[in-house]
Design an enzyme around this catalytic site. Structure first.
Site, PDB file in Angstrom:
ATOM      1  N   ASP A 183      -3.360   0.728  -3.754  1.00 25.76           N
ATOM      2  CA  ASP A 183      -2.312   0.591  -2.741  1.00 25.76           C
ATOM      3  C   ASP A 183      -2.768   1.327  -1.484  1.00 25.76           C
ATOM      4  OD1 ASP A 183       0.681  -0.324  -2.490  1.00 25.76           O
ATOM      5  OD2 ASP A 183       0.544   1.588  -1.444  1.00 25.76           O
ATOM      6  N   SER A 184      -2.164   0.961  -0.351  1.00 30.63           N
ATOM      7  CA  SER A 184      -2.515   1.656   0.882  1.00 30.63           C
ATOM      8  C   SER A 184      -2.064   3.124   0.836  1.00 30.63           C
ATOM      9  CB  SER A 184      -1.850   0.956   2.065  1.00 30.63           C
ATOM     10  OG  SER A 184      -0.452   0.953   1.879  1.00 30.63           O
ATOM     11  N   CYS A 243      -0.605  -3.404  -3.415  1.00 31.70           N
ATOM     12  CA  CYS A 243      -0.157  -3.459  -2.021  1.00 31.70           C
ATOM     13  C   CYS A 243       0.028  -4.924  -1.583  1.00 31.70           C
ATOM     14  CB  CYS A 243      -1.216  -2.789  -1.159  1.00 31.70           C
ATOM     15  SG  CYS A 243      -0.839  -2.779   0.580  1.00 31.70           S
ATOM     16  N   GLU A 284       7.403   7.167   2.990  1.00 33.27           N
ATOM     17  CA  GLU A 284       6.273   8.122   2.944  1.00 33.27           C
ATOM     18  C   GLU A 284       6.751   9.539   3.279  1.00 33.27           C
ATOM     19  OE1 GLU A 284       2.499   7.627   2.838  1.00 33.27           O
ATOM     20  OE2 GLU A 284       2.951   5.752   1.790  1.00 33.27           O
ATOM     21  N   CYS A 297       7.073  -5.363  -0.564  1.00 34.31           N
ATOM     22  CA  CYS A 297       6.293  -4.175  -0.199  1.00 34.31           C
ATOM     23  C   CYS A 297       6.508  -3.142  -1.295  1.00 34.31           C
ATOM     24  CB  CYS A 297       6.768  -3.618   1.142  1.00 34.31           C
ATOM     25  SG  CYS A 297       5.992  -2.053   1.571  1.00 34.31           S
ATOM     26  N   HIS A 354       6.563  -0.065  -1.287  1.00 32.52           N
ATOM     27  CA  HIS A 354       7.349   1.125  -0.962  1.00 32.52           C
ATOM     28  C   HIS A 354       8.860   0.893  -1.147  1.00 32.52           C
ATOM     29  CE1 HIS A 354       3.620   2.359   0.909  1.00 32.52           C
ATOM     30  NE2 HIS A 354       4.133   3.557   1.157  1.00 32.52           N
TER      31      HIS A 354
HETATM   32  N1  DGL Z   1       2.050  -0.737   0.331  1.00 32.03           N
HETATM   33  C1  DGL Z   1       2.112  -1.690   1.392  1.00 32.03           C
HETATM   34  C2  DGL Z   1       2.709  -3.010   0.922  1.00 32.03           C
HETATM   35  O1  DGL Z   1       3.040  -3.195  -0.193  1.00 32.03           O
HETATM   36  C3  DGL Z   1       2.901  -1.213   2.569  1.00 32.03           C
HETATM   37  C4  DGL Z   1       2.433   0.009   3.233  1.00 32.03           C
HETATM   38  C5  DGL Z   1       1.515  -0.165   4.408  1.00 32.03           C
HETATM   39  O2  DGL Z   1       1.898  -0.714   5.442  1.00 32.03           O
HETATM   40  O3  DGL Z   1       0.410   0.303   4.245  1.00 32.03           O
HETATM   41  O4  DGL Z   1       2.850  -3.891   1.704  1.00 32.03           O
END
Ligand code: DGL
Length: 268
Positions: free
Chosen positions: A6-7, A69, A154, A186, A188
């Site tokens: 994930d990012s 992600c 975050e 997403c 998050h």
């Molecule tokens: N984890 C990313 C997603 O699922 C979102 C976070 C980011 O923008 O890096 O899209």
């Protein structure tokens, strides 16, 4: 080992379900926190970052990688699966999260109007819309990018009034369309699930994507014994982040609701 990429912290919302429903497998989680968020970056950049993460996870003996992600799934996955994997890692697999979500929603009876929220990159890619229409051509899909939600998560601002106000503002146009199902596109957003459910109202179903992804992974593992992903008597779990480990441990343990023991800072 199964790699989860994930990012940042978002993929922990998916890992949580893997640990609960498939506890006997080994997992390596990689969060590219130093370069997050990905959501406002260009496709080229997201592709290169994702490729680096995949190289790292395969180098660390992962046999299968889940790109948790959505942004990376929407911007890089197809090219990685079609071009990069056959060339660099023939026989290895990288899976995304969009297809299982789309299948779950498209197979739900009496759902005709679907909302999708995600980062700007995910929404502009139309990835959910494309997959959903392929599976159920008559669906009406309403999309909304909700870029402020990732930084709020975050920062751990889950229940703040400001967060609720922003969710309200983002969901209002989808509510007006009378959507029957809302896709959290997403990783998050599941951390905001309770507030999102309250705000969108009980007439609209909202799944926790991790629940759907883990079911799909379970089926995938039973269909693909050739990958040689074996269960172990004890759970193996390692974490890597590209940013500060103190912050990763603190925030990660809150999100994951368990201790993070093996954690290392790396450079991709
Ligand atoms: N984890 C990313 C997603 O699922 C979102 C976070 C980011 O923008 O890096 O899209």
């Amino acid at each position: 080992m199964i790699g989860i990429f994930d990012s940042g912290f978002g993929g922990l919302s998916v890992l949580k379900h893997f640990l609960y429903c498939l506890p006997k497998y080994g997992y390596i989680y990689l969060g590219d926190n130093a370069r997050a968020p990905y959501g406002n970056k260009s496709q080229d950049v997201i592709y290169n970052y994702t490729k680096e993460a995949i190289d790292f996870l395969f180098f660390h003996k992962c046999k299968l990688i889940i790109v948790a992600c959505n942004t990376a799934s929407s911007q890089a996955l197809r090219k990685i699966q079609k071009e990069y994997l056959p060339r660099a890692y023939p026989g290895k697999r990288v899976l995304g999260v969009v297809r299982p979500m789309a299948e779950a929603i498209a197979s739900t009876e009496d759902i005709y109007k679907v909302g999708v929220i995600g980062t700007r990159a995910t929404i502009e890619s139309n990835v959910y819309k494309i997959e959903l229409i392929k599976l159920k051509p008559g669906l009406e899909i309403f999309q909304k990018s909700t870029p402020l939600l990732v930084p709020l998560v975050e920062e751990g601002c889950i229940n703040e009034n400001e967060t609720k106000m922003i969710i309200h503002k983002y969901l209002q146009p989808l509510k007006e369309k009378k959507i029957q199902s809302l896709i959290l596109g997403c990783t998050h957003y599941p951390f905001l699930l309770d507030n999102i459910k309250k705000i969108i109202g009980s007439k609209c179903q909202v799944h926790d994507p991790g629940e759907i992804i883990v079911k799909s992974l379970k089926k995938y593992l039973s269909r693909h014994p050739e990958l040689g992903i074996k269960k172990a008597p004890d759970q193996e779990l390692e974490f890597f982040t590209t940013d500060d480990i103190v912050k990763f441990r603190k925030t990660g343990e809150i999100f994951l609701k368990q201790k993070i023991r093996k954690l290392e800072k790396i450079k991709l």
